[in-house]
Scaffold this motif. Sequence first.
Motif, PDB file in Angstrom:
ATOM      1  N   GLY A 163      -1.059  -6.331  -5.293  1.00 43.47           N
ATOM      2  CA  GLY A 163      -0.880  -6.748  -3.903  1.00 43.47           C
ATOM      3  C   GLY A 163       0.550  -7.183  -3.639  1.00 43.47           C
TER       4      GLY A 163
ATOM      5  N   SER B  29      -4.275  -7.461  -1.288  1.00 41.77           N
ATOM      6  CA  SER B  29      -4.391  -7.510  -2.725  1.00 41.77           C
ATOM      7  C   SER B  29      -5.785  -6.960  -3.010  1.00 41.77           C
TER       8      SER B  29
ATOM      9  N   GLY C  10      -3.035  -2.974  -5.108  1.00 39.02           N
ATOM     10  CA  GLY C  10      -2.636  -3.335  -3.759  1.00 39.02           C
ATOM     11  C   GLY C  10      -2.676  -2.121  -2.858  1.00 39.02           C
TER      12      GLY C  10
END
Length: 391
Positions: free
Chosen positions: A86, A205, A219
């Motif tokens: 993320g 994320s 991510g």
Amino acid sequence: MSEPKDLSYILTHLGEDRSQYFDAVIPPIVQSAMFAHPNVATMRTRVADEFASHVYTRGQNPTVEIVAKKIAALEGAEAALMFGSGAAAMAAAALSVLRAGEEVLCVDKPYAWTRTLVKSHLQRFGVNGRLLDACDPAEVAAAITDKTRLIILESPNSLTFEQQDLAAIAKIAKARGIITLLDNSFATPLGQSAIELGIDLVAHSATKYLNGHSDVLAGVVAGSEKLIREMFHGPYMTLGAILSPHDAWLLLRGLRTLPVRLKQIAETTETVLRYLEQHPKVARVYSPWASSYSQFGLTQQQLRHGSGLLSIELKIDRVEQVDHFVDRLDRFLIAASWGGYESLVFPVAGVRNWPSLDFPASVPVGLIRFSIGLESSDVLIADLEQAFQVM
Ligand SMILES: *Cc1c(COP(=O)(O)O)cnc(C)c1O
């Protein structure tokens, strides 16, 4: 707000062409660094549009693309790119949009590494980063200058759950030609449809709820094909922070059950929340669904259903009492992160000295965050109760 269109189709079939792989129900892990071309002319055509072709796995890979297509569809976006974390997704999105001399506005309590990105890394490349509360859209409008190029939002954030009025801020930004980027990890695409509200880029994320099994870092950034193509030819290919085909396959497996996991987690969390709210040893409960939450209007306006995150402050005189309480818990693992099948506890007191993790001073040191997993509420409440007893 409406649920993403035909959720069952997206999660079970979209992006999966089984005739391409022996009619197998489950797509293969295409564990290949590169793709061979039948002749030079085909090679020429493919490299001319690498975003839409298979050339090299740092660009597109068939296993990774399946997940990207599904998440784009869940977000109601035209396209998406997958990343190895993320943090990589947020950094690539910012780097794709910003140029030296421009300015980025960011909420003042985002995920810690987003804060570091804005406050230190981007500054080194001549991008001025300014943090602001952003609970009031008028404050955002007033902070915009001729140099503002990007507004980074995180609503709700994952520690104290402040929200921003996404539609109002998106409207202000659009009128000035400013790009908006939202970290939507808390709500997931099922809980909040930011593109529909006018946000340009939505990041997650995917390590958290989208995967949900605490075994993959991933991510994603979703948005218009134009912005996503620019990102692909810029930071995506340059930095190479890609999701591996194997991790994409695990993420796909986790994603299939997102709605049932979230439903169960939201239900359990509601029960735990009400238990904590009436507990004499709890000073304050933080959650967009807490009775004391000051932005409940935005909860009703933007969020479709609950989540598994909530935080508390204990009634204590000394911070060591946080250690006593948390150490006593048996069914909550002491760990950073959240969004998995297993319940976790994250005491801010345990990470205050984490180098370069820069908490804003307004986060109370006694704050304890819980991530509720798939265990039964009875088990979790009994565990909390025995820990309160020894405090
Ligand atoms: C965990 C997290 C991130 C970073 O994601 P990683 O996959 O750990 O790199 C970004 N935003 C929020 C809100 C998070 O909780």
